[in-house]
Motif scaffolding. Sequence first.
Motif, PDB file in Angstrom:
ATOM      1  N   ARG A  37      -0.052  -5.744   3.259  1.00  0.00           N
ATOM      2  CA  ARG A  37       0.628  -4.952   2.244  1.00  0.00           C
ATOM      3  C   ARG A  37       1.741  -5.807   1.639  1.00  0.00           C
ATOM      4  NH1 ARG A  37       1.714  -0.140   6.596  1.00  0.00           N
ATOM      5  NH2 ARG A  37      -0.479   0.305   7.130  1.00  0.00           N
ATOM      6  N   PRO A  38       2.092  -5.562   0.378  1.00  0.00           N
ATOM      7  CA  PRO A  38       3.078  -6.420  -0.290  1.00  0.00           C
ATOM      8  C   PRO A  38       4.427  -6.494   0.415  1.00  0.00           C
ATOM      9  CG  PRO A  38       1.903  -5.088  -1.904  1.00  0.00           C
ATOM     10  CD  PRO A  38       1.487  -4.589  -0.554  1.00  0.00           C
ATOM     11  N   ASN A 122      -1.185 -10.858  -1.606  1.00  0.00           N
ATOM     12  CA  ASN A 122      -0.080  -9.910  -1.765  1.00  0.00           C
ATOM     13  C   ASN A 122       1.290 -10.587  -1.793  1.00  0.00           C
ATOM     14  OD1 ASN A 122      -1.019  -6.907  -1.637  1.00  0.00           O
ATOM     15  ND2 ASN A 122      -2.300  -7.947  -0.134  1.00  0.00           N
TER      16      ASN A 122
END
Length: 294
Positions: A37-38, A122
């Motif tokens: 996830r970023p 990401n």
Amino acid sequence: MAEDQEEERPELFPFRGIHMVHYFTDNWDQVEAFQARPDDVVVASYPKTGTTWVSQIVDLMYCLDDPSRVHRAPIYERVPFLEMSKTEDFEAGTTILDATPSPRLIKTHLPVQLIPQSFWDNNCKIIYTARNAKDTAVSYFHFSRMNKIQSRAGTWPTFLEEFINGEMVFGSWYDHVRGWWDKKESQPILYLLYEDLKENLPREIDKICRFLGRELSVADKQKVVSQTSFDVMKSSPMANYSTCSAMDHKVSPFMRKGQVGDWKNHFTVVQNERFDEDYKRKMEGTTLMFRTDI
């Protein structure tokens, strides 16, 4: 040092261009396909180079509103080990992380070329910590003596030759530190040195704060400094891995000395000369520099 040779140990085998043991490859399909996830923050390093230390620092920064968190759960639950497969002591890292809300803190010892692609896609922030090769070799030797999920340590002279040849779990120290050093030119990677952390921890914490975009009050910064001292962490069951049955602390503690320069108590003159000659050849052409004393 035969005490660590009595129990069964995993065998080293070649895997994707490095040496590994099955504990870090059994879950490889899930690791390779892991969806970052970023806002993930990755704590990356070669083994025994300050991983737990930096993990504790970052975790404290993220839980200042709930500081008791560091006393409620072991570090390997707070900062899950990405490539770890399920064992008696551990749930698989990917399983824990999939169920962890953001922002996630993630530990890895993988060399840069084996990091799952989704982390690069990401643009995840990664903190890499490196330690001079001589102290790393000594620390890794004692760690391998006491950790049953590592391959056999053997004698110090044998282990040192294997270290020089890159016949270690997670591969060559030289390739590892150089690979990550080069990657920071194209990715958001903060490259820390263990020796700098030992020399001036508040300064290095400031670097981490700037990198992560977090602000600490003077009081909070002092909390992080005091709670991540070697003595405090060594005495904490939530940081020192004393809750793991795979690690025999009677052979050697997980957190042993935490010093810079302990290699002088292990290397003979001949070993040191051979090591220096080999080191110069393998580190030629890089701007990455280490101190073996401070």
